[in-house]
Design an enzyme around this catalytic site. Structure first.
Site, PDB file in Angstrom:
ATOM      1  N   TYR A   1       0.860  -1.179   0.000  1.00  0.00           N
ATOM      2  CA  TYR A   1       0.000   0.000   0.000  1.00  0.00           C
ATOM      3  C   TYR A   1       0.896   1.228   0.000  1.00  0.00           C
ATOM      4  O   TYR A   1       1.846   1.316   0.780  1.00  0.00           O
ATOM      5  CB  TYR A   1      -0.889   0.001   1.244  1.00  0.00           C
ATOM      6  CG  TYR A   1      -1.800   1.201   1.364  1.00  0.00           C
ATOM      7  CD1 TYR A   1      -2.852   1.396   0.470  1.00  0.00           C
ATOM      8  CD2 TYR A   1      -1.619   2.139   2.382  1.00  0.00           C
ATOM      9  CE1 TYR A   1      -3.693   2.489   0.582  1.00  0.00           C
ATOM     10  CE2 TYR A   1      -2.472   3.247   2.503  1.00  0.00           C
ATOM     11  CZ  TYR A   1      -3.506   3.407   1.604  1.00  0.00           C
ATOM     12  OH  TYR A   1      -4.343   4.491   1.724  1.00  0.00           O
TER      13      TYR A   1
ATOM     14  N   LYS B   1       4.097   9.027   8.885  1.00  0.00           N
ATOM     15  CA  LYS B   1       3.834   8.398  10.192  1.00  0.00           C
ATOM     16  C   LYS B   1       4.783   8.888  11.299  1.00  0.00           C
ATOM     17  O   LYS B   1       4.599   9.987  11.787  1.00  0.00           O
ATOM     18  CB  LYS B   1       3.776   6.881  10.036  1.00  0.00           C
ATOM     19  CG  LYS B   1       2.602   6.483   9.096  1.00  0.00           C
ATOM     20  CD  LYS B   1       2.231   5.032   9.096  1.00  0.00           C
ATOM     21  CE  LYS B   1       0.914   4.783   8.368  1.00  0.00           C
ATOM     22  NZ  LYS B   1       1.004   4.405   6.978  1.00  0.00           N
TER      23      LYS B   1
ATOM     24  N   ASP C   1       9.421   2.914  -0.184  1.00  0.00           N
ATOM     25  CA  ASP C   1       8.380   3.548   0.624  1.00  0.00           C
ATOM     26  C   ASP C   1       8.592   3.147   2.084  1.00  0.00           C
ATOM     27  O   ASP C   1       8.349   2.009   2.486  1.00  0.00           O
ATOM     28  CB  ASP C   1       7.003   3.110   0.111  1.00  0.00           C
ATOM     29  CG  ASP C   1       5.856   3.787   0.854  1.00  0.00           C
ATOM     30  OD1 ASP C   1       6.111   4.463   1.878  1.00  0.00           O
ATOM     31  OD2 ASP C   1       4.698   3.635   0.414  1.00  0.00           O
TER      32      ASP C   1
HETATM   33  C1  LIG Z   1       0.358   4.772   5.648  1.00  0.00           C
HETATM   34  C2  LIG Z   1       1.134   4.510   4.398  1.00  0.00           C
HETATM   35  C3  LIG Z   1       1.042   5.353   3.273  1.00  0.00           C
HETATM   36  C4  LIG Z   1       0.041   6.468   3.188  1.00  0.00           C
HETATM   37  O1  LIG Z   1       0.230   7.443   4.143  1.00  0.00           O
HETATM   38  P1  LIG Z   1      -0.999   8.440   4.501  1.00  0.00           P
HETATM   39  O2  LIG Z   1      -0.377   9.410   5.438  1.00  0.00           O
HETATM   40  O3  LIG Z   1      -2.047   7.574   5.116  1.00  0.00           O
HETATM   41  O4  LIG Z   1      -1.452   9.043   3.226  1.00  0.00           O
HETATM   42  C5  LIG Z   1       1.886   5.130   2.213  1.00  0.00           C
HETATM   43  N1  LIG Z   1       2.759   4.113   2.227  1.00  0.00           N
HETATM   44  C6  LIG Z   1       2.880   3.270   3.276  1.00  0.00           C
HETATM   45  C7  LIG Z   1       3.876   2.181   3.241  1.00  0.00           C
HETATM   46  C8  LIG Z   1       2.038   3.433   4.377  1.00  0.00           C
HETATM   47  O5  LIG Z   1       2.123   2.574   5.395  1.00  0.00           O
END
Ligand SMILES: *Cc1c(COP(=O)(O)O)cnc(C)c1O
Length: 445
Positions: A155, A282, A250
């Site tokens: 994701y 995060k 990511d």
């Molecule tokens: C949470 C997450 C996102 C998206 O971040 P948001 O702040 O919710 O838009 C993208 N990549 C990874 C790996 C994530 O865990």
């Protein structure tokens, strides 16, 4: 504590939350501002939280829970940590947003660049979604190519081009994809199985000259925790380098959580080079909406105002959010990472032994102190494995834990997160709840 498996919690267990959900549903689709919060995968009433302190959350009915979501990662120091609160209060007293540059964003950027060796420059944004969206635009601008490769179950936020076979909420709801994504956008995305280098090599053999970037979770956390197999990241680097494509790592979830320099700090440096771009979110926002993408200076130089790749944000680099992120990163001492490991292992070991005692099939997987409990036997190496688990057993387990005051992620496809504020009292509370939850998991309704 009841020795009987507890039933799914009903509205009568959380009347104030149920009333808030009813009100919310009038004005907010589904009553929530992010789908997984709605408890659709587990049923029952999502808890509306009134406050958080350290490892504890208190809901609108005044019931307390040990928090094993930690806002999906950011609350690594615990809720309302005094140092972060002081930094936020101090920053807020100076004004909330200027629409001009200010020092806090420079300090946060310096902190990130100092921690993750291949990251020479970063740009701050407001969410992980913006970070990945901007990183792929930049990769396309740099390479002059359009196609993006992603892996099933990873994701990267709700970016059109990256929603295909995404984990997280998309997995929870068993949606193949999202409606509303243009075919043209999905058509520029190649989805491959995670941890499968031959599939990657085959895709590059066929369309390598069109591929701008491969984006991967440094360690997958959004189909549950599925770390890269040994050699997988090296293989991604080798194949992207050989074909003139970029690698986007990511680390929105893993960044500054798996180690002081994220999953890169656990697995890197790599023989085949370094990811060209990274995305963060995060933890680096400390609970406030701030995120970042960054990497090679020659790539980042393409961003406006220096270069032709446009990217912007009214609130980007917000001084209050930057202060929260900086105080959180500065608070992440070696002792904090040690405590995360101790807490996560104490909980995971107890989960494993109680599920074993109740004969519930399970597999626990790790990325640093992130872990998830798959309700199945056998290692999970990709999305097909992750989907092949007993979500009913998870649902019963979840509700027993919730009833006993432990708030797990409300989906079997998520990591569990701990904080350094999880003291022995909080850990013991979790462990005491496990026998009944394991029995509930073992007892089909
Ligand atoms: C949470 C997450 C996102 C998206 O971040 P948001 O702040 O919710 O838009 C993208 N990549 C990874 C790996 C994530 O865990």
């Amino acid at each position: 504590m009841s020795s009987q498996p507890l039933p799914v919690q009903t509205a009568s267990d959380a009347p104030a939350s149920a009333a808030l959900l009813a009100r919310a549903s009038e004005v907010i689709p589904g009553g929530v501002n992010s789908p997984v919060r709605a408890f659709r995968a587990v049923g029952g009433t999502p808890r509306f939280m009134a406050s958080g302190s350290g490892p504890w959350l208190t809901d609108a009915d005044g019931k307390r829970y040990v928090d094993l979501i930690c806002s999906w990662g950011p609350m690594i120091l615990g809720h309302a940590h005094p140092d972060v609160l002081a930094a936020v209060t101090e920053a807020a007293a100076r004004g909330f947003s200027f629409g001009t540059p200010s020092e806090n964003e420079v300090r946060l950027a310096e902190e990130i660049v100092a921690r993750v060796e291949p990251v020479e420059q970063v740009r701050l944004v407001n969410s992980g979604t913006e970070a990945t969206m901007s990183a792929i635009r930049l990769a396309r601008g740099f390479t002059g190519r359009d196609v993006i490769v992603k892996f099933a179950g990873c994701y990267h936020g709700h970016v059109d081009a990256l929603l295909a076979s995404a984990g997280s909420g998309v997995a929870t709801f068993a949606l193949p994809d999202s409606a509303g994504v243009p075919r043209s956008s999905a058509g520029e995305t190649i989805v491959l199985p995670y941890n499968d280098l031959p599939a990657l090599e085959a895709a590059f053999a066929e369309r390598g000259h069109e591929i701008a970037a491969v984006i991967t979770e440094a360690a997958a956390g959004n189909m549950g925790v599925v770390p890269p197999a040994p050699g997988f990241t090296e293989g991604l680097l080798r194949v992207t380098r050989a074909n003139g494509a970029l690698l986007v790592s990511d680390e929105v979830m893993t960044g500054f959580r798996c180690s002081a320099s994220g999953f890169y700090g656990l697995e890197g440096p790599y023989a085949a080079g370094a990811p060209d771009l990274f995305t963060f979110g995060k933890v680096m926002g400390g609970g406030f909406p701030t995120a970042a993408f960054g990497g090679r200076a020659d790539v980042m130089a393409l961003l406006a105002p220096q270069g032709p790749v446009y990217q912007a944000g009214t609130l980007s680099g917000n001084p209050v959010a930057s202060a929260a992120g900086l105080a959180t990163l500065q608070g992440c001492t070696p002792a904090v990472y040690e405590r995360l490991d101790v807490v996560a292992h104490a909980i995971a070991d107890a989960v494993a032994s109680e599920l074993s005692a109740a004969s519930v099939p399970h597999t626990i997987q790790w990325a640093g102190s992130m872990f998830s409990v798959f309700f199945r036997d056998g290692a999970v190496t990709g999305y097909d494995d992750a989907k092949d688990q007993d979500t009913g057993a998870f649902r019963r387990f979840f509700h027993s834990m919730l009833g006993q005051g432990v708030h797990l992620p409300p989906s079997a496809f998520e990591s569990w997160f701990v904080s350094a504020s999880h003291d022995d009292e909080a850990v013991d509370h979790v462990i005491a709840a496990l026998p009944a939850a394991a029995r509930a998991a073992a007892t089909p309704d």
